[in-house]
Design a protein around this motif. Sequence first.
Motif, mmCIF file in Angstrom:
data_model
loop_
_atom_site.group_PDB
_atom_site.id
_atom_site.type_symbol
_atom_site.label_atom_id
_atom_site.label_comp_id
_atom_site.label_asym_id
_atom_site.label_seq_id
_atom_site.Cartn_x
_atom_site.Cartn_y
_atom_site.Cartn_z
ATOM 1 N N ILE A 87 0.816 -1.208 0.000
ATOM 2 C CA ILE A 87 0.000 0.000 0.000
ATOM 3 C C ILE A 87 0.848 1.256 0.000
ATOM 4 C CG2 ILE A 87 -0.189 0.110 2.517
ATOM 5 C CD1 ILE A 87 -2.867 1.060 -0.161
ATOM 6 N N ASN A 88 2.073 1.194 0.513
ATOM 7 C CA ASN A 88 2.974 2.347 0.542
ATOM 8 C C ASN A 88 3.782 2.388 -0.756
ATOM 9 O OD1 ASN A 88 5.891 3.436 1.172
ATOM 10 N ND2 ASN A 88 4.526 4.413 2.659
ATOM 11 N N GLU A 102 1.067 4.288 -7.589
ATOM 12 C CA GLU A 102 -0.024 5.245 -7.790
ATOM 13 C C GLU A 102 -0.958 4.833 -8.929
ATOM 14 O OE1 GLU A 102 3.040 7.600 -5.532
ATOM 15 O OE2 GLU A 102 3.093 6.164 -7.192
ATOM 16 N N LEU A 136 -3.223 1.886 -7.848
ATOM 17 C CA LEU A 136 -4.356 2.317 -7.031
ATOM 18 C C LEU A 136 -5.370 3.078 -7.888
ATOM 19 C CD1 LEU A 136 -2.600 3.374 -3.707
ATOM 20 C CD2 LEU A 136 -3.467 1.135 -4.414
ATOM 21 N N CYS A 150 -7.496 0.499 -9.366
ATOM 22 C CA CYS A 150 -8.484 0.035 -8.387
ATOM 23 C C CYS A 150 -9.639 1.018 -8.267
ATOM 24 C CB CYS A 150 -7.819 -0.166 -7.031
ATOM 25 S SG CYS A 150 -6.619 -1.522 -6.976
ATOM 26 N N GLN A 151 -9.331 2.310 -8.289
ATOM 27 C CA GLN A 151 -10.377 3.325 -8.206
ATOM 28 C C GLN A 151 -11.262 3.311 -9.442
ATOM 29 O OE1 GLN A 151 -10.961 5.347 -5.388
ATOM 30 N NE2 GLN A 151 -12.885 5.461 -6.545
ATOM 31 N N GLU A 197 -3.438 0.069 6.994
ATOM 32 C CA GLU A 197 -3.640 1.079 5.951
ATOM 33 C C GLU A 197 -4.245 0.456 4.706
ATOM 34 O OE1 GLU A 197 -1.054 4.419 3.424
ATOM 35 O OE2 GLU A 197 -0.106 3.294 5.072
ATOM 36 N N LEU A 198 -3.763 -0.730 4.340
ATOM 37 C CA LEU A 198 -4.321 -1.410 3.181
ATOM 38 C C LEU A 198 -5.766 -1.809 3.436
ATOM 39 C CD1 LEU A 198 -4.123 -2.697 0.394
ATOM 40 C CD2 LEU A 198 -3.064 -4.708 1.459
ATOM 41 N N ASP A 258 -7.902 -0.341 5.387
ATOM 42 C CA ASP A 258 -8.729 0.868 5.316
ATOM 43 C C ASP A 258 -8.940 1.303 3.868
ATOM 44 O OD1 ASP A 258 -8.851 0.893 8.073
ATOM 45 O OD2 ASP A 258 -7.289 2.421 8.321
ATOM 46 N N TYR A 259 -7.892 1.162 3.060
ATOM 47 C CA TYR A 259 -8.021 1.551 1.656
ATOM 48 C C TYR A 259 -9.033 0.661 0.931
ATOM 49 C CZ TYR A 259 -7.108 1.933 -3.295
ATOM 50 O OH TYR A 259 -7.276 2.091 -4.645
ATOM 51 N N THR A 285 -12.622 1.556 1.079
ATOM 52 C CA THR A 285 -13.133 2.677 0.285
ATOM 53 C C THR A 285 -13.629 2.233 -1.089
ATOM 54 O OG1 THR A 285 -11.011 3.248 -0.786
ATOM 55 C CG2 THR A 285 -11.436 4.176 1.415
#
Length: 265
Positions: A152-153, A166, A169, A172-173, A201-202, A204-205, A208
């Motif tokens: 995730i980082n 980036e 992700l 994914c969005q 963190e992953l 939580d992501y 979303t």
Amino acid sequence: MTKSPLRERKVPKRDGQILGFVHSTESFGAVDGPGIRFVAFMQGCNMRCQFCHNPDTWKKNVGTEMTTDELLEKALPFRQFWGDKGGITLSGGEILLQIEFAIELFTKCKKLGINTCLDTCGQPFTRRQPWFDKFQRLMEVTDILLVDIKHINSDEHRKLTGYRNENILDLCQYLSDAKKPVWIRHVLIPERTDFDNYLSELGDYIKTLKNVKKVEVLPYHTMGVHKYHEMGIKYKLEGIEPPSSERVANAEKLLHVEDYQGYLD
């Protein structure tokens, strides 16, 4: 500022069909999407994941050359075993490096009523043209995706794979906004990804996203180490053992695995 279009690459063809470079196939895949599936592992990958157990898939434009009809002919004899949920999965390597082949194959699959699954790490994803138009066309004939989020980082992702995350992700969005069903996969590696802060963190992501049907924690293993030795490649995780069952359970808790049951429908 608008980015300039990507340069078109020459797509190999034979007899009017797009050629794919295939590493190997599996007739009865049970972990590469829903149901029993015929899986084609395609050749070529930009990433150099430290934990990759198939470094022999990295090189591009090598392997067995096959047209989409030839691959279908190889898969269709097993159709009776697929049932309602099974079908064909394109995996890698990284299948999005052969996106034209995937479009042509999956278009034929949909005409035959075959369920289609794409297994990707997302590294080639971009909204630049003409690639993005091709990806949108591919999504029209793709039923479900398996998406690997390596880390995730973004800085740690680059250390682990050679690339930042980036655009992954962003993929994914995009899939979430399009409500395209996905399974999210994450490889748990001691000293690399097995840290509670990054796992939280992953988790939580992923919360979303609106389209996640399943989340899988894949424990790191060393079954591919011999390939590095045979190919003369330095193995960067030498000495790191697979995670304990306790750490796997911990990761599953932090990623809220039990909250994603859509794959059972």
